[in-house]
Design a protein around this motif. Structure first.
Motif, PDB file in Angstrom:
ATOM      1  N   ARG A 178       0.963  -1.143  -0.037  1.00  0.00           N
ATOM      2  CA  ARG A 178      -0.038  -0.042  -0.109  1.00  0.00           C
ATOM      3  C   ARG A 178       0.790   1.174  -0.061  1.00  0.00           C
ATOM      4  NH1 ARG A 178      -5.113   2.115   2.216  1.00  0.00           N
ATOM      5  NH2 ARG A 178      -5.720  -0.228   2.582  1.00  0.00           N
ATOM      6  N   ARG A 179       1.929   1.330   0.798  1.00  0.00           N
ATOM      7  CA  ARG A 179       2.696   2.549   1.010  1.00  0.00           C
ATOM      8  C   ARG A 179       3.478   2.711  -0.312  1.00  0.00           C
ATOM      9  NH1 ARG A 179       8.142   2.840   4.398  1.00  0.00           N
ATOM     10  NH2 ARG A 179       6.986   1.754   6.115  1.00  0.00           N
ATOM     11  N   THR A 180       3.963   1.810  -0.966  1.00  0.00           N
ATOM     12  CA  THR A 180       4.969   1.921  -2.018  1.00  0.00           C
ATOM     13  C   THR A 180       4.009   2.103  -3.338  1.00  0.00           C
ATOM     14  OG1 THR A 180       6.468   0.085  -1.487  1.00  0.00           O
ATOM     15  CG2 THR A 180       6.254   0.743  -3.649  1.00  0.00           C
ATOM     16  N   LEU A 181       2.841   1.766  -3.388  1.00  0.00           N
ATOM     17  CA  LEU A 181       1.821   2.099  -4.437  1.00  0.00           C
ATOM     18  C   LEU A 181       1.203   3.518  -4.273  1.00  0.00           C
ATOM     19  CD1 LEU A 181       0.566   1.238  -7.158  1.00  0.00           C
ATOM     20  CD2 LEU A 181      -1.307   0.201  -5.588  1.00  0.00           C
ATOM     21  N   GLY A 182       0.799   3.933  -3.078  1.00  0.00           N
ATOM     22  CA  GLY A 182       0.443   5.198  -2.915  1.00  0.00           C
ATOM     23  C   GLY A 182       1.608   6.386  -3.241  1.00  0.00           C
TER      24      GLY A 182
END
Length: 425
Positions: free
Chosen positions: A221-225
């Motif tokens: 989630r963090r990487t994609l966001g």
């Protein structure tokens, strides 16, 4: 993950030299874009380009090649190592630079510009991978800030070098200079840069292993966001770069010396990167980048309002707002990349490749759309700034589950609690 330079790299390369070398690799990209801006008018006249907006394709073709090719280099570097793939990219860059200087038509120039971007994609992916091989956490953000500070001296210098070349020569000589600079960096890398990918970190180059690496990257989630947030912010930056000559010379009538005004914005970006490198380990990546993004949203709204009211705002007001906005990039870009990369050290090459592909290709397409919308006013540019910055803020909120400015311990506790409540996610 260790936040110190790994011994195998440290034994051969001092810290200051590693930072300068990585910055030089990334500077090849900035040099290929910014040095060409003063030559766009002559390129159009020489190669028969009909409209000013079409001239922007010389910038967009490079950015699209640069963004699209990044998806390839990461998986290959995770299998074969950083050095071999870096040399492949540098060789393509050098050859394309010299070929671009001999372009007989605008179509040929666009092809070689795209190839130049494909070569430069290796420097973006592998520079980030090398830093991630050696550093982690806030230390990585600090190193990348120093890299960005050196890297940002190129947009300060390059447009003015382009003006000097155009005063005594032609646009072809700009590409010759690009090729010579790249050849010099290649020689330095060949002599001094060790392989930073440890044997135990190599990943097999199979469809299943590659798909698993991509799943790891896109499933975080963090990487994609943060990747999507960066792409949106880069869209605004590329949109301005595409229009810079038209804005300064066409709207404000500054003339060839517009590069000095352009350099002032880059100077503030470099200063912000230096400030970030000194503050990030003490204040934290989130507090600095989230605060900068909120300020950028506010400035974008003010710029759009000024353009809507005045049509063409006074030059001093435009300069103050655009320079401060560019200063925010120095806090946003480095920290967003570090936040996206930090959980993915075990697939650093693929992670850097996927992130670079999403960020640069996405930003390049958005920037080209903003540039194509130029209508002699600043409304399309600042309207784009406002929409993209708001979209970036939404992506960050999704990445952080609605929490801004949190300390790392608070984030870890919040994520652990969320994962416990939603184990299937």
């Amino acid at each position: 993950m260790s936040e110190a330079l790994r011994p195998s790299a440290a034994q051969r390369l001092p810290y200051w030299e590693l930072v300068t070398m990585i910055a030089s690799l990334m500077a090849l990209n900035a040099a290929a874009i910014d040095i060409l801006i003063p030559a766009l008018q002559e390129i159009g006249a020489t190669l028969g380009v009909e409209t000013e907006n079409q001239r922007q394709l010389a910038i967009s073709a490079y950015i699209l090649g640069f963004g699209g090719a990044q998806i390839v280099y990461g998986p290959l570097s995770d299998r074969f190592g950083r050095r071999p793939m870096l040399f492949v990219g540098l060789a393509i860059y050098v050859a394309a630079s010299f070929c671009a200087a001999m372009s007989p038509s605008f179509g040929a120039l666009l092809f070689f510009r795209c190839m130049q971007g494909i070569g430069a994609a290796a420097t973006r992916v592998l520079a980030t991978s090398i830093v991630r091989d050696c550093f982690g956490g806030a230390r990585m953000a600090s190193v990348m800030s120093l890299v960005m500070m050196v890297f940002m001296t190129i947009p300060i210098i390059a447009p003015n070098i382009g003006v000097a070349i155009m005063a005594f020569g032609s646009w072809q000589e700009i590409f010759v200079l690009n090729g010579l600079f790249a050849a010099l960096v290649t020689f330095w890398v060949a002599l001094r840069l060790p392989e930073t990918l440890h044997p135990e970190d190599r990943r097999p180059l199979t469809l299943r292993a590659t798909a698993e690496s991509f799943r790891i990257v896109l499933g975080n989630r963090r990487t994609l966001g943060y990747s999507l947030a960066t792409a949106l912010i880069l869209g605004g930056l590329f949109g301005f770069i595409n229009q810079a000559e038209q804005v300064y010379t066409g709207i404000f009538g500054i003339g060839p010396l517009f590069t000095l005004y352009f350099s002032a914005s880059a100077l503030f970006m470099a200063a912000a990167s230096l400030t970030n490198s000194r503050l990030v380990e003490r204040i934290g990546m989130r507090r600095l980048s989230h605060g900068a993004l909120c300020i950028f949203v506010l400035l974008s709204a003010l710029q759009f309002l000024a353009a809507a009211i005045f049509g063409v705002p006074p030059l001093p007001l435009f300069l103050v707002l655009i320079i401060v906005s560019f200063g925010m990039f120095g806090f946003i870009f480095t920290n967003f990349n570090a936040l996206a990369m930090d959980p993915l050290g075990h697939v650093a090459g693929t992670a850097s490749s996927v992130l670079g592909f999403m960020q640069t290709l996405g930003g390049g397409i958005l920037g080209a759309l903003i540039g194509a919308g130029f209508d002699g006013t600043l409304r399309p540019l600042f309207g784009g700034f406002l929409v993209l910055s708001l979209g970036s803020l939404v992506c960050v909120l999704v990445a952080e589950r609605g929490r801004l400015f949190a300390r790392p311990r608070e984030v870890h506790a919040h994520l652990a609690e969320a994962e416990a409540q939603a184990p299937a996610e």
